[in-house]
Design a protein around this motif. Structure first.
Motif, PDB file in Angstrom:
ATOM      1  N   PHE A   1       0.834  -1.155  -0.039  1.00 16.25           N
ATOM      2  CA  PHE A   1       0.003  -0.215   0.148  1.00 16.25           C
ATOM      3  C   PHE A   1       0.827   1.035   0.064  1.00 16.25           C
ATOM      4  O   PHE A   1       1.928   1.376   0.555  1.00 16.25           O
ATOM      5  N   MET A   2       0.408   1.855  -0.328  1.00 12.84           N
ATOM      6  CA  MET A   2       1.740   3.462  -0.781  1.00 12.84           C
ATOM      7  C   MET A   2       0.654   5.072  -0.031  1.00 12.84           C
ATOM      8  O   MET A   2       0.751   6.087  -0.386  1.00 12.84           O
ATOM      9  N   ASN A   3       0.306   4.523   1.156  1.00 16.62           N
ATOM     10  CA  ASN A   3      -0.421   5.734   1.959  1.00 16.62           C
ATOM     11  C   ASN A   3       0.322   6.369   3.315  1.00 16.62           C
ATOM     12  O   ASN A   3       1.347   5.755   2.237  1.00 16.62           O
ATOM     13  N   THR A   4       0.073   7.623   3.107  1.00 16.59           N
ATOM     14  CA  THR A   4       1.159   8.024   3.799  1.00 16.59           C
ATOM     15  C   THR A   4       1.722   7.363   5.020  1.00 16.59           C
ATOM     16  O   THR A   4       3.383   7.493   5.153  1.00 16.59           O
ATOM     17  N   TYR A   5       0.945   6.695   5.447  1.00 15.31           N
ATOM     18  CA  TYR A   5       1.802   5.893   6.566  1.00 15.31           C
ATOM     19  C   TYR A   5       2.024   5.020   6.862  1.00 15.31           C
ATOM     20  O   TYR A   5       3.607   4.471   7.484  1.00 15.31           O
ATOM     21  N   ALA A   6       2.059   4.383   5.099  1.00 12.13           N
ATOM     22  CA  ALA A   6       2.525   3.444   5.086  1.00 12.13           C
ATOM     23  C   ALA A   6       3.864   3.839   3.872  1.00 12.13           C
ATOM     24  O   ALA A   6       4.837   2.963   4.849  1.00 12.13           O
ATOM     25  N   GLN A   7       3.994   4.221   3.630  1.00 13.56           N
ATOM     26  CA  GLN A   7       4.706   4.772   2.820  1.00 13.56           C
ATOM     27  C   GLN A   7       5.690   5.742   4.656  1.00 13.56           C
ATOM     28  O   GLN A   7       7.573   5.446   4.266  1.00 13.56           O
ATOM     29  N   PHE A   8       5.978   5.875   5.774  1.00  9.86           N
ATOM     30  CA  PHE A   8       6.358   6.871   6.212  1.00  9.86           C
ATOM     31  C   PHE A   8       7.048   5.445   7.272  1.00  9.86           C
ATOM     32  O   PHE A   8       7.992   5.342   8.128  1.00  9.86           O
ATOM     33  N   LEU A   9       6.471   4.055   7.501  1.00 11.12           N
ATOM     34  CA  LEU A   9       6.475   3.241   8.125  1.00 11.12           C
ATOM     35  C   LEU A   9       8.233   2.513   7.590  1.00 11.12           C
ATOM     36  O   LEU A   9       8.726   2.544   7.949  1.00 11.12           O
TER      37      LEU A   9
ATOM     38  N   ASP B   1      -5.195 -13.106   4.485  1.00 12.15           N
ATOM     39  CA  ASP B   1      -4.012 -11.761   3.940  1.00 12.15           C
ATOM     40  C   ASP B   1      -5.594 -10.768   3.106  1.00 12.15           C
ATOM     41  O   ASP B   1      -5.274 -10.905   2.143  1.00 12.15           O
ATOM     42  N   TYR B   2      -4.445  -9.646   3.329  1.00 11.50           N
ATOM     43  CA  TYR B   2      -6.221  -8.531   2.720  1.00 11.50           C
ATOM     44  C   TYR B   2      -5.164  -7.603   1.700  1.00 11.50           C
ATOM     45  O   TYR B   2      -6.113  -7.471   1.249  1.00 11.50           O
TER      46      TYR B   2
ATOM     47  N   SER C   1      -7.601  -7.493  -1.598  1.00  8.26           N
ATOM     48  CA  SER C   1      -7.773  -6.467  -1.788  1.00  8.26           C
ATOM     49  C   SER C   1      -7.663  -5.805  -3.597  1.00  8.26           C
ATOM     50  O   SER C   1      -7.964  -5.189  -3.509  1.00  8.26           O
ATOM     51  N   LYS C   2      -6.528  -7.077  -3.410  1.00  9.42           N
ATOM     52  CA  LYS C   2      -6.610  -7.388  -5.136  1.00  9.42           C
ATOM     53  C   LYS C   2      -8.215  -8.046  -5.679  1.00  9.42           C
ATOM     54  O   LYS C   2      -8.211  -7.300  -7.215  1.00  9.42           O
ATOM     55  N   ASN C   3      -8.765  -8.414  -5.045  1.00  8.86           N
ATOM     56  CA  ASN C   3     -10.075  -9.468  -5.268  1.00  8.86           C
ATOM     57  C   ASN C   3     -11.158  -8.958  -5.421  1.00  8.86           C
ATOM     58  O   ASN C   3     -12.007  -8.996  -5.852  1.00  8.86           O
ATOM     59  N   GLU C   4     -10.841  -7.420  -5.169  1.00  9.18           N
ATOM     60  CA  GLU C   4     -12.281  -6.426  -4.520  1.00  9.18           C
ATOM     61  C   GLU C   4     -12.298  -6.110  -5.916  1.00  9.18           C
ATOM     62  O   GLU C   4     -11.776  -5.286  -6.712  1.00  9.18           O
TER      63      GLU C   4
END
Length: 138
Positions: A18-26, A130-131, A135-138
């Motif tokens: 995931f590329m959200n701000t918090y994922a990138q921060f982590l 596995d999220y 999420s790829k199958n949604e």
């Protein structure tokens, strides 16, 4: 059990996929250790997941472990805000931060994890655990 470990287990929108701000921060402020799972259930909460830790669960929750030791306090402060934990948020919090044991690279380590803290009644279980795949199958 270490009550203030240097490791964090993430299973949802904080994973590297995931590329959200918090994922990138982590990912920028910690070291990737690897992928593993813990016994429990992964729940579909809409645009994000929640997980429960259940020692004797027949299902698992898959995720990513990071070493956050170098900047642990700053990282946990940011992620607590992201997860809605702290005095500024209404009780009960949707998530709680807990320490759980996980096995990675043939070693048991204690990790921080954000666990779902509300009723699971009526919540859809993500059977794969596995999220990222879900999420790829949604």
């Amino acid at each position: 059990m270490t009550q203030n470990p240097d490791y964090l287990f993430v299973y949802g929108t904080l994973r590297p996929a995931f590329m959200n701000t918090y994922a990138q921060f982590l990912s920028q402020h910690s070291l990737l250790v690897g992928e593993t799972a813990f016994p429990g259930q992964l729940l579909d909460l809409g645009s994000y997941p929640g997980a429960t830790y259940q020692l004797n669960s027949p299902t698992t929750v898959w995720g990513t472990v990071y070493n956050i030791g170098a900047k642990k306090s700053a990282i946990l402060d940011q992620l607590d805000a992201y997860e809605g934990i702290g005095d500024d948020y209404d009780q009960p919090h949707e998530y709680v931060r807990r320490v759980i044991p996980v096995r990675i690279n043939n070693t048991w380590i204690n990790c921080w994890v954000y666990l779902f803290n509300l009723s699971t009644d009526g919540k859809k279980v993500i059977r794969s655990g596995d999220y990222v795949a879900h999420s790829k199958n949604e």
